[in-house]
Write a protein that holds these residues in place. Structure first.
Motif, mmCIF file in Angstrom:
data_model
loop_
_atom_site.group_PDB
_atom_site.id
_atom_site.type_symbol
_atom_site.label_atom_id
_atom_site.label_comp_id
_atom_site.label_asym_id
_atom_site.label_seq_id
_atom_site.Cartn_x
_atom_site.Cartn_y
_atom_site.Cartn_z
ATOM 1 N N ASP A 35 0.852 -1.166 -0.075
ATOM 2 C CA ASP A 35 0.009 0.100 0.014
ATOM 3 C C ASP A 35 0.795 1.382 -0.091
ATOM 4 N N LYS A 36 0.534 2.291 -0.831
ATOM 5 C CA LYS A 36 1.012 3.704 -0.955
ATOM 6 C C LYS A 36 2.507 3.811 -1.557
ATOM 7 N N GLU A 56 6.578 1.629 9.790
ATOM 8 C CA GLU A 56 6.518 0.255 9.321
ATOM 9 C C GLU A 56 6.382 0.065 7.979
ATOM 10 N N ASP A 57 5.907 0.917 7.013
ATOM 11 C CA ASP A 57 5.889 0.937 5.679
ATOM 12 C C ASP A 57 7.449 1.023 5.237
ATOM 13 N N ARG A 61 7.189 -3.150 5.456
ATOM 14 C CA ARG A 61 6.531 -3.461 4.272
ATOM 15 C C ARG A 61 7.215 -3.293 2.921
ATOM 16 N N TRP A 62 7.625 -2.069 2.797
ATOM 17 C CA TRP A 62 8.540 -1.724 1.359
ATOM 18 C C TRP A 62 9.574 -2.500 1.347
ATOM 19 N N GLU A 79 18.176 -16.465 1.131
ATOM 20 C CA GLU A 79 18.493 -16.417 2.407
ATOM 21 C C GLU A 79 19.439 -15.411 2.858
ATOM 22 N N VAL A 80 20.590 -14.719 1.699
ATOM 23 C CA VAL A 80 21.337 -13.908 1.745
ATOM 24 C C VAL A 80 20.586 -12.600 1.987
ATOM 25 N N ILE A 81 19.345 -12.172 0.846
ATOM 26 C CA ILE A 81 18.647 -11.187 0.751
ATOM 27 C C ILE A 81 17.898 -11.017 2.129
ATOM 28 N N ASP A 82 17.664 -11.968 2.979
ATOM 29 C CA ASP A 82 16.815 -12.011 4.104
ATOM 30 C C ASP A 82 17.489 -11.384 5.118
ATOM 31 N N TYR A 83 19.009 -11.354 5.076
ATOM 32 C CA TYR A 83 19.656 -10.742 6.219
ATOM 33 C C TYR A 83 20.342 -9.281 5.699
ATOM 34 N N ILE A 84 19.735 -8.758 4.558
ATOM 35 C CA ILE A 84 20.101 -7.491 4.255
ATOM 36 C C ILE A 84 19.347 -6.594 5.070
ATOM 37 N N PRO A 85 19.674 -5.523 5.792
ATOM 38 C CA PRO A 85 19.083 -4.595 6.256
ATOM 39 C C PRO A 85 18.066 -3.731 5.531
ATOM 40 N N PRO A 86 16.949 -3.413 6.054
ATOM 41 C CA PRO A 86 15.923 -2.583 5.572
ATOM 42 C C PRO A 86 16.470 -1.542 4.561
#
Length: 262
Positions: A35-36, A56-57, A61-62, A79-86
């Motif tokens: 959303d947004k 949170e967006d 979420r983004w 699994e590598v992407i999962d550990y990349i900080p937001p």
């Protein structure tokens, strides 16, 4: 492709349309957009106050969406992407990915724009496919001259469905290309078009962009021709009505005079 370093490893990210297939772009646009996010980039000019963008967006979420798109555009394991900080995902998105994805949202190549070349045909796997032909009649170019009205209406409906880019529109592109193009001398066959649509998912995106822009130009020319014909017909009808009125005036006047004399 460009190379990025994450930790001690190096990975590649696609950054040209020629490195992307239609099928990959269909997969990208198949990911649910948060959303947004669309409004932030193309709808509201980034007005965060108006859109009420939350922490949170921005931090959850983004970046989750950015990670899923990054997975499809790179050789980075999930699994590598999962550990990349937001914040790093967002930086990768803004630097390498955003313009490609936004292009798919709006149906116009905003980056690597020269890839979209207007053409009457394209080559794929050693075969050349031709767009609907135009013909010149009395010096006027008539697009889709070899396409009957019913067939044209069906293709036009499919084109409209394709232009709903953020609502599954890209899923219709392979079939639009398959039903709109032919091999030299080939007649239309529905079963062949359906099978060909599956193959066309492997088309490189420069070919797809070129086809789409060329098809749009053909459609615009066809509509302009149709409107011109309608205007011409209406003008003839108006002049015919005026002439009939003019030629009927003496008789009407005579009848009126006779009535008065009586």
């Amino acid at each position: 492709m460009i190379t990025v370093r994450i930790g001690k490893s190096r990975y590649k990210i696609k950054n040209k349309w020629s490195e992307l297939t239609l099928g990959e772009c269909i997969a990208i646009t198949g990911i649910t957009i948060p959303d947004k996010l669309v409004e932030y980039y193309i709808g509201d000019g980034g007005n965060e106050v108006h859109l009420e963008i939350t922490t949170e967006d921005i931090h959850k979420r983004w970046p989750e969406y950015f990670g899923r798109v990054l997975y499809l555009l790179s050789d980075i394991p999930y699994e590598v992407i999962d550990y990349i900080p937001p914040d790093e995902r967002t930086a990768i998105w803004n630097t390498y990915i955003r313009d490609f994805v936004v292009s798919l949202w709006v149906g116009v190549p905003l980056v690597d724009k020269d890839c979209a070349v207007l053409s009457e045909s394209f080559e794929f796997k050693g075969k050349r496919y031709y767009l609907p032909h135009s013909a010149k009649v009395l010096g006027r170019k008539i697009p889709f001259h070899d396409t009957n009205v019913t067939r044209f209406a069906e293709i036009a409906d499919l084109y409209v469905a394709t232009t709903k880019f953020r609502d599954g529109g890209w899923e219709h592109m392979p079939l639009l290309m398959a039903v709109s193009t032919r091999l030299e001398g080939e007649d239309y066959d529905e079963a062949t078009a359906i099978e060909r649509a599956k193959e066309f998912r492997d088309l490189p995106m420069p070919v797809v962009w070129g086809f789409f822009m060329s098809w749009g130009a053909l459609l615009t020319a066809s509509l302009n021709y149709s409107l011109g014909y309608i205007r011409k017909t209406l003008r003839r009808a108006r002049w015919a009505a005026r002439w009939n009125l003019f030629t009927s005036l003496p008789a009407l006047v005579w009848k009126r005079l006779v009535k008065l004399w009586k």
